[in-house]
Design a protein around this motif. Structure first.
Motif, PDB file in Angstrom:
ATOM      1  N   SER A 138       0.797  -1.218   0.000  1.00 57.81           N
ATOM      2  CA  SER A 138       0.000   0.000   0.000  1.00 57.81           C
ATOM      3  C   SER A 138       0.831   1.270   0.000  1.00 57.81           C
ATOM      4  N   ALA A 139       2.124   1.179  -0.353  1.00 59.43           N
ATOM      5  CA  ALA A 139       2.957   2.379  -0.309  1.00 59.43           C
ATOM      6  C   ALA A 139       4.125   2.242  -1.267  1.00 59.43           C
ATOM      7  N   SER A 140       4.665   3.400  -1.642  1.00 58.59           N
ATOM      8  CA  SER A 140       5.851   3.425  -2.484  1.00 58.59           C
ATOM      9  C   SER A 140       7.071   3.088  -1.647  1.00 58.59           C
ATOM     10  N   GLY A 141       8.222   2.948  -2.353  1.00 57.59           N
ATOM     11  CA  GLY A 141       9.449   2.646  -1.627  1.00 57.59           C
ATOM     12  C   GLY A 141       9.805   3.719  -0.627  1.00 57.59           C
ATOM     13  N   GLY A 142       9.664   4.992  -1.004  1.00 55.12           N
ATOM     14  CA  GLY A 142       9.984   6.080  -0.095  1.00 55.12           C
ATOM     15  C   GLY A 142       9.053   6.126   1.095  1.00 55.12           C
ATOM     16  N   GLU A 143       7.757   5.905   0.858  1.00 54.54           N
ATOM     17  CA  GLU A 143       6.797   5.897   1.964  1.00 54.54           C
ATOM     18  C   GLU A 143       7.078   4.757   2.933  1.00 54.54           C
ATOM     19  N   LEU A 144       7.417   3.622   2.377  1.00 55.28           N
ATOM     20  CA  LEU A 144       7.723   2.488   3.244  1.00 55.28           C
ATOM     21  C   LEU A 144       8.995   2.733   4.055  1.00 55.28           C
ATOM     22  N   SER A 145       9.974   3.390   3.451  1.00 49.16           N
ATOM     23  CA  SER A 145      11.200   3.702   4.188  1.00 49.16           C
ATOM     24  C   SER A 145      10.895   4.622   5.357  1.00 49.16           C
ATOM     25  N   ARG A 146      10.046   5.610   5.125  1.00 48.82           N
ATOM     26  CA  ARG A 146       9.683   6.513   6.214  1.00 48.82           C
ATOM     27  C   ARG A 146       8.830   5.796   7.266  1.00 48.82           C
ATOM     28  N   LEU A 147       7.968   4.901   6.810  1.00 41.56           N
ATOM     29  CA  LEU A 147       7.187   4.111   7.762  1.00 41.56           C
ATOM     30  C   LEU A 147       8.114   3.253   8.622  1.00 41.56           C
ATOM     31  N   MET A 148       9.114   2.649   7.990  1.00 50.34           N
ATOM     32  CA  MET A 148      10.062   1.844   8.755  1.00 50.34           C
ATOM     33  C   MET A 148      10.861   2.710   9.723  1.00 50.34           C
ATOM     34  N   LEU A 149      11.203   3.935   9.301  1.00 45.37           N
ATOM     35  CA  LEU A 149      11.899   4.857  10.204  1.00 45.37           C
ATOM     36  C   LEU A 149      11.031   5.135  11.412  1.00 45.37           C
ATOM     37  N   ALA A 150       9.748   5.400  11.181  1.00 41.95           N
ATOM     38  CA  ALA A 150       8.844   5.664  12.295  1.00 41.95           C
ATOM     39  C   ALA A 150       8.750   4.450  13.218  1.00 41.95           C
ATOM     40  N   LEU A 151       8.679   3.262  12.644  1.00 36.87           N
ATOM     41  CA  LEU A 151       8.623   2.042  13.456  1.00 36.87           C
ATOM     42  C   LEU A 151       9.894   1.880  14.291  1.00 36.87           C
ATOM     43  N   GLU A 152      11.047   2.078  13.657  1.00 34.10           N
ATOM     44  CA  GLU A 152      12.308   1.910  14.393  1.00 34.10           C
ATOM     45  C   GLU A 152      12.457   2.976  15.478  1.00 34.10           C
ATOM     46  N   LEU A 153      11.958   4.184  15.213  1.00 37.56           N
ATOM     47  CA  LEU A 153      12.023   5.240  16.225  1.00 37.56           C
ATOM     48  C   LEU A 153      11.207   4.864  17.453  1.00 37.56           C
ATOM     49  N   VAL A 154       9.995   4.398  17.238  1.00 39.00           N
ATOM     50  CA  VAL A 154       9.137   4.018  18.361  1.00 39.00           C
ATOM     51  C   VAL A 154       9.756   2.853  19.119  1.00 39.00           C
ATOM     52  N   ALA A 155      10.325   1.888  18.370  1.00 37.15           N
ATOM     53  CA  ALA A 155      10.966   0.744  19.023  1.00 37.15           C
ATOM     54  C   ALA A 155      12.146   1.205  19.872  1.00 37.15           C
ATOM     55  N   ALA A 156      12.942   2.144  19.344  1.00 40.31           N
ATOM     56  CA  ALA A 156      14.098   2.641  20.095  1.00 40.31           C
ATOM     57  C   ALA A 156      13.654   3.412  21.329  1.00 40.31           C
ATOM     58  N   ASP A 157      12.591   4.223  21.186  1.00 36.88           N
ATOM     59  CA  ASP A 157      12.086   4.982  22.329  1.00 36.88           C
ATOM     60  C   ASP A 157      11.532   4.049  23.404  1.00 36.88           C
ATOM     61  N   THR A 158      10.951   2.929  22.968  1.00 39.11           N
ATOM     62  CA  THR A 158      10.298   2.013  23.911  1.00 39.11           C
ATOM     63  C   THR A 158      11.278   1.064  24.559  1.00 39.11           C
ATOM     64  N   ARG A 159      12.173   0.490  23.751  1.00 39.28           N
ATOM     65  CA  ARG A 159      13.027  -0.594  24.222  1.00 39.28           C
ATOM     66  C   ARG A 159      14.499  -0.221  24.292  1.00 39.28           C
ATOM     67  N   GLY A 160      14.851   1.010  23.897  1.00 38.29           N
ATOM     68  CA  GLY A 160      16.256   1.388  23.930  1.00 38.29           C
ATOM     69  C   GLY A 160      16.964   0.980  22.653  1.00 38.29           C
ATOM     70  N   GLY A 161      18.302   1.009  22.677  1.00 40.42           N
ATOM     71  CA  GLY A 161      19.110   0.737  21.491  1.00 40.42           C
ATOM     72  C   GLY A 161      18.859  -0.643  20.924  1.00 40.42           C
ATOM     73  N   ALA A 162      18.906  -0.713  19.594  1.00 40.84           N
ATOM     74  CA  ALA A 162      18.644  -1.982  18.913  1.00 40.84           C
ATOM     75  C   ALA A 162      19.911  -2.782  18.672  1.00 40.84           C
ATOM     76  N   ASP A 163      21.082  -2.245  19.036  1.00 38.04           N
ATOM     77  CA  ASP A 163      22.338  -2.968  18.849  1.00 38.04           C
ATOM     78  C   ASP A 163      22.496  -3.407  17.393  1.00 38.04           C
ATOM     79  N   GLN A 164      22.116  -2.500  16.469  1.00 34.05           N
ATOM     80  CA  GLN A 164      22.163  -2.820  15.045  1.00 34.05           C
ATOM     81  C   GLN A 164      22.593  -1.597  14.255  1.00 34.05           C
ATOM     82  N   THR A 165      22.882  -1.868  12.972  1.00 32.25           N
ATOM     83  CA  THR A 165      23.136  -0.799  12.007  1.00 32.25           C
ATOM     84  C   THR A 165      21.935  -0.723  11.081  1.00 32.25           C
ATOM     85  N   PHE A 166      21.299   0.449  11.010  1.00 33.05           N
ATOM     86  CA  PHE A 166      20.157   0.650  10.119  1.00 33.05           C
ATOM     87  C   PHE A 166      20.616   1.440   8.908  1.00 33.05           C
ATOM     88  N   ILE A 167      20.279   0.942   7.723  1.00 32.43           N
ATOM     89  CA  ILE A 167      20.626   1.619   6.477  1.00 32.43           C
ATOM     90  C   ILE A 167      19.322   1.998   5.774  1.00 32.43           C
TER      91      ILE A 167
END
Length: 608
Positions: free
Chosen positions: A464-493
């Motif tokens: 239901s989204a373009s590549g750019g929209e999905l990238s921003r959606l994933m950014l939003a998901l990772e931000l909420v996860a980081a705010d909730t659970r702390g560092g993900a101990d990963q490299t995000f590209i």
């Protein structure tokens, strides 16, 4: 984190080394300069498909290597107990991120060296490739498993991963922090699955199991009826041999006793004196000599010999008349035959027969497919099922609560990422109870449903989204996860995360990438100055004509880090395409303003 990425002869890149920052790194450059080759290198060392067409023209092979620096805690996990018993880094091991990567590397026979893991890949122009982990050749799937714990790529060709329901469940569980509830459920599920397997084995092999059970039962009854004792057959064979040679034994023992001591047998004394009598006569003769010394000593020796002869006479006398009768021989032969038959079937020794009987008694319990046994196991299965269902309900409750919070917070983030009207619903649905609702990870069907703009139908994420929209959606998901659970101990590209974004939304996008970089390493490929200005380090990819006359490419791609005024000029170019005084002043202002001054408290605070 990704400490260093080295590239040789990959596409237009002849040679490049990138050392990303621990926080946020921006990769910039003109369109078509070759920024995508960096992602290709990451995918290559992550076990991706090796395409010989990516080898630079005129080169024999392409090579890429990623060096990952690991936290002390991740390296220590290698020695905190037996990683094999813990699952060796798989989904059930309890390890995540870098700790899971260390465990998987250990399983492949490679341990971190000075807190670093080296992943490299060589692709020959002939199409063959070689994967190397820490200097050791490994299957490329091993690189994929390890890199998958260390790097997450959010790009147009990588977004389909999150479309999988299993990935969505894993993400929700990470945000929910339901490790204890999931572990309790998995324990109950494993017990239930083991019982189901046992019942299925009984039902599917009922006929053969019944035959085997009958055989074991009859065999055990036969052994118990005969009741063999260890070594009994050897004792019986010895007795049989005596009975069969009774006449010879009687004659030999009688003659021997007559010669040694005639008083022990019915022998006419006139036949001659016995050995005992003759020795006694010799002793008396020697004692009669009044001269001591050697005569007395020899008499003592003869008396000692006579005592030994007395012991022999006594032992032989006990053997007389103990050979048994013919009737005894018949019984002994019958018993030996029974024991021999047992030994031939389950031996070779009677001790082996008894050991086989004891083991068969245990096996018989599992092979007992009688209706009573099946009913007993089905009752046990119902108890296990009820326990698993109760654990699944507890897990579901944790997921439902986390799903509502995750959807609301991601929707709030999307509004600041130039996606007003977009929303995410995380739906947790119990499976139909008409069927068995339980599975290895609970009783829930989990779906991420995305609405890209107001009025748009709600569709599964990834459709239901373009590549750019999905990238921003994933950014939003990772931000909420980081705010909730702390560092993900990963490299995000992130690639294409800035597609269709500009103005104030671009600034907010850069700010959120920088916020995520406070808890994880972030690398973003971008063409927006408002995004690149937030980075802690910036690398520029440039395509230039080759100076070498024998270079088949004609052009070469260079990658260089920019700092100070050099970076100001690159930001200015990205802003206006020129490096005028106005654009340079604007670039300096943008770099000065692009600083996180607010604490990492949540989406709303950092986005104000």
């Amino acid at each position: 984190m990704l400490e260093e990425l080295d590239i040789r002869n990959l596409g237009p890149i002849r040679e490049a080394t990138i050392a990303p920052a621990a926080g946020m790194t921006a990769i910039t450059g003109e369109t078509g300069a070759g920024k995508s080759m960096l992602l290709s290198a990451i995918r290559l060392v992550s076990g991706g498909a090796a395409e010989s067409s990516r080898v630079s023209a005129g080169a024999d092979e392409a090579w890429a290597q990623a060096i990952f620096a690991l936290s002390d805690d991740a390296v220590a996990s290698e020695h905190s107990g037996d990683t094999n018993d813990a699952g060796s880094g798989d989904a059930d091991s309890g390890f995540t991120g870098a700790a899971a990567a260390v465990a998987k590397a250990h399983d492949a026979g490679v341990d971190p060296e000075d807190g670093e893991l080296f992943l490299s890949r060589t692709v020959r122009a002939s199409g063959r490739s070689r994967a190397v982990l820490g200097g050791k050749s490994v299957p490329r799937s091993v690189l994929g498993a390890i890199a998958g714990e260390l790097v997450t790529i959010h790009g147009q060709t990588d977004q389909l991963k999150i479309a999988a329901s299993s990935r969505q469940r894993e993400f929700l569980d990470r945000v929910a922090g339901d490790e204890a509830e999931l572990a309790a459920y998995r324990k109950a599920w494993d017990a239930l699955a083991a019982m189901d397997e046992r019942l299925e084995r009984l039902r599917s092999q009922e006929s053969s199991a019944r035959q085997q059970a009958d055989y074991l039962r009859e065999s055990i009854d036969r052994i118990n009826r005969i009741d063999p004792q260890p070594g009994e057959d050897e004792e019986l064979k010895a007795r049989r041999e005596r009975i069969e040679n009774a006449a010879d034994i009687a004659q030999g023992v009688g003659s021997a006793l007559g010669a040694l001591d005639a008083s022990q047998v019915d022998v006419d004394a006139a036949d001659g004196a016995s050995a005992v009598e003759l020795i006694n006569y010799a002793v008396t003769s020697l004692r009669a000599i009044r001269v001591g010394g050697t005569f007395s000593e020899q008499a003592d020796r003869l008396e000692s010999i006579n005592a030994d002869l007395g012991d022999v006479v006594f032992a032989l006398s006990q053997e007389l008349g103990d050979e048994g009768s013919v009737e005894d021989l018949d019984q002994i032969n019958g018993r030996i035959h029974e024991l021999g038959d047992l030994a031939r079937r389950w031996g070779p020794t009677l001790a082996d027969v008894l050991a086989w009987r004891d083991k068969a008694a245990f096996d018989l319990e599992d092979l007992d497919a009688s209706p009573e046994k099946v009913a007993e196991l089905e009752s046990e299965r119902q108890t296990l099922y009820d326990a698993a269902l109760a654990a699944a309900d507890v897990l579901s409750a944790a997921r439902v609560a986390a799903a509502a919070d995750l959807g609301a917070r991601v929707t709030e983030e999307l509004g600041s990422l130039a996606m007003l009207g977009a929303s995410l619903e995380v739906r947790v649905t119990p499976r139909d109870k008409a069927d068995d609702p339980l599975g290895p990870y609970g009783r829930d069907d989990i779906a991420f449903l995305f609405t890209p703009f107001e009025g748009s139908p709600q569709l599964p994420m990834g459709k239901s989204a373009s590549g750019g929209e999905l990238s921003r959606l994933m950014l939003a998901l990772e931000l909420v996860a980081a705010d909730t659970r702390g560092g993900a101990d990963q490299t995000f590209i992130f690639d294409e995360v800035d597609a269709g974004v500009g103005g104030k939304a671009a600034v907010e996008l850069g700010k959120r990438l920088a916020r995520l970089a406070r808890s994880a390493q972030v690398i973003v490929v971008t063409h927006l100055a408002q995004v690149a200005s937030w980075a802690d380090a910036q690398f520029v990819v440039t395509k230039e004509p080759s100076d070498a006359d024998d270079d088949d490419l004609g052009v070469v791609t260079t990658i260089a880090e920019v700092n100070g005024e050099t970076r100001v000029h690159e930001i200015a170019r990205m802003l206006s395409g020129s490096e005028s005084e106005a654009s340079l002043d604007h670039a300096r202002e943008l770099l000065s303003d692009s600083r996180l001054t607010l604490p990492l408290a949540g989406a709303g605070a950092a986005g104000d």
